[in-house]
Design a protein around this motif. Sequence first.
Motif, mmCIF file in Angstrom:
data_model
loop_
_atom_site.group_PDB
_atom_site.id
_atom_site.type_symbol
_atom_site.label_atom_id
_atom_site.label_comp_id
_atom_site.label_asym_id
_atom_site.label_seq_id
_atom_site.Cartn_x
_atom_site.Cartn_y
_atom_site.Cartn_z
ATOM 1 N N LYS A 146 -2.675 19.523 10.058
ATOM 2 C CA LYS A 146 -3.036 19.490 11.477
ATOM 3 C C LYS A 146 -1.797 19.630 12.360
ATOM 4 O O LYS A 146 -1.800 20.364 13.357
ATOM 5 C CB LYS A 146 -3.756 18.177 11.798
ATOM 6 N N GLY A 163 -3.433 16.024 4.957
ATOM 7 C CA GLY A 163 -4.295 16.439 6.070
ATOM 8 C C GLY A 163 -3.559 16.361 7.399
ATOM 9 O O GLY A 163 -3.675 17.275 8.241
ATOM 10 N N ASP A 164 -2.790 15.286 7.595
ATOM 11 C CA ASP A 164 -2.012 15.145 8.827
ATOM 12 C C ASP A 164 -0.965 16.250 8.947
ATOM 13 O O ASP A 164 -0.722 16.778 10.050
ATOM 14 C CB ASP A 164 -1.312 13.788 8.855
ATOM 15 N N THR A 211 0.837 -1.195 0.000
ATOM 16 C CA THR A 211 0.000 0.000 0.000
ATOM 17 C C THR A 211 0.872 1.246 0.000
ATOM 18 O O THR A 211 1.576 1.512 0.982
ATOM 19 C CB THR A 211 -0.921 0.022 1.237
ATOM 20 N N ASP A 215 -0.992 7.234 1.418
ATOM 21 C CA ASP A 215 -2.198 7.948 1.008
ATOM 22 C C ASP A 215 -1.882 9.440 0.993
ATOM 23 O O ASP A 215 -1.738 10.076 2.050
ATOM 24 C CB ASP A 215 -3.334 7.641 1.982
ATOM 25 N N ASN A 226 -3.574 12.249 0.155
ATOM 26 C CA ASN A 226 -4.530 13.173 0.765
ATOM 27 C C ASN A 226 -4.539 13.055 2.286
ATOM 28 O O ASN A 226 -4.621 14.068 3.002
ATOM 29 C CB ASN A 226 -5.939 12.914 0.215
ATOM 30 N N ALA A 227 -4.434 11.825 2.790
ATOM 31 C CA ALA A 227 -4.432 11.617 4.240
ATOM 32 C C ALA A 227 -3.212 12.257 4.882
ATOM 33 O O ALA A 227 -3.314 12.925 5.925
ATOM 34 C CB ALA A 227 -4.483 10.128 4.554
ATOM 35 N N PHE A 228 -2.050 12.073 4.262
ATOM 36 C CA PHE A 228 -0.830 12.644 4.836
ATOM 37 C C PHE A 228 -0.799 14.170 4.710
ATOM 38 O O PHE A 228 -0.248 14.846 5.581
ATOM 39 C CB PHE A 228 0.408 12.026 4.187
ATOM 40 N N ALA A 263 4.891 13.979 7.653
ATOM 41 C CA ALA A 263 3.672 13.786 6.865
ATOM 42 C C ALA A 263 3.839 14.330 5.452
ATOM 43 O O ALA A 263 3.374 13.723 4.478
ATOM 44 C CB ALA A 263 2.483 14.454 7.557
ATOM 45 N N GLN A 314 5.953 11.875 3.459
ATOM 46 C CA GLN A 314 5.186 10.696 3.063
ATOM 47 C C GLN A 314 4.224 11.017 1.920
ATOM 48 O O GLN A 314 4.014 10.200 1.017
ATOM 49 C CB GLN A 314 4.410 10.146 4.262
ATOM 50 N N ALA A 315 3.646 12.227 1.948
ATOM 51 C CA ALA A 315 2.757 12.640 0.860
ATOM 52 C C ALA A 315 3.534 12.743 -0.454
ATOM 53 O O ALA A 315 3.065 12.292 -1.509
ATOM 54 C CB ALA A 315 2.099 13.973 1.195
#
Length: 266
Positions: A96, A92-93, A83, A86, A88-90, A109, A112-113
């Motif tokens: 934040k 967002g992280d 996998t 992700d 978009n998820a990273f 983050a 990783q993105a």
Amino acid sequence: MKKIFTGAALLLLCFGSGEAMAQGGMLNKLKQKANNIAEKALDKTIEDKTGIGNGSSNNNSARAGNSSSSRARNKGGEGLISTPPDVNAFLGDADKAFKAGTYGEARYAVQQAMLGVELQIGQKILKSLPESISGLNKDESVEQVASSGWGWAGLTIMRQYTDNNEKELRVMVANNSVMLSAVNMYLANGGYTQTSGEQQNWKQTKVKGHRAVIEYDDASGYKLTVPMGQSSLLVYEGVNFKNEQEMMAAANAVDIDGIKKMLGEK
């Protein structure tokens, strides 16, 4: 168990008290012998019932065998799922974490993105490669898109073609600064080694207008290296190709300019 200790007690009583024995040392020896008999009988009873011995090397081995045999053995599984991060998820992280002032987490983050984006580009490049080249079909079992870190560090995009016999072509996009520097230096200096009376093993050439270096080795076959921009290489490895012309024809089937564009190389 009762019989064991009764027998040991009778053995002691047979010899009476210390007054019936002239030699006190003999009495002590007999007592020790009786105790040993009782202990051995007790150990044997415990081992028969539990399978656990008295600590000897043989019993330790048996215990280890019993312990290992009592555990279930893995008979198969689907392994781990490949996998990619992700994006978009990273992102967002990262947002934040940045707002919370945890900049180390925000930096991680973001990295990783970026790695997720690069792996998506790598998959796109892999899909852009031909399904077959020079009569050789792709072997999906050995395809690979990998990067050891963001910024294309340790980049590997590879597809292998084969005829299910002995002929094989491997096409690989890689980020290898050491190899790239060596090839660029060779090309920049106009290097060319011409042998006389022997087989030529290393020389300059061009693939679709791009300068390249082609090598040949009796053990490994042909290797063609094409520098792409400042950080990337396109490497072809051909096994059991008839000659240089056949190897070059296979190399021309790859869209080098398209790969450079997707990598952002100039």
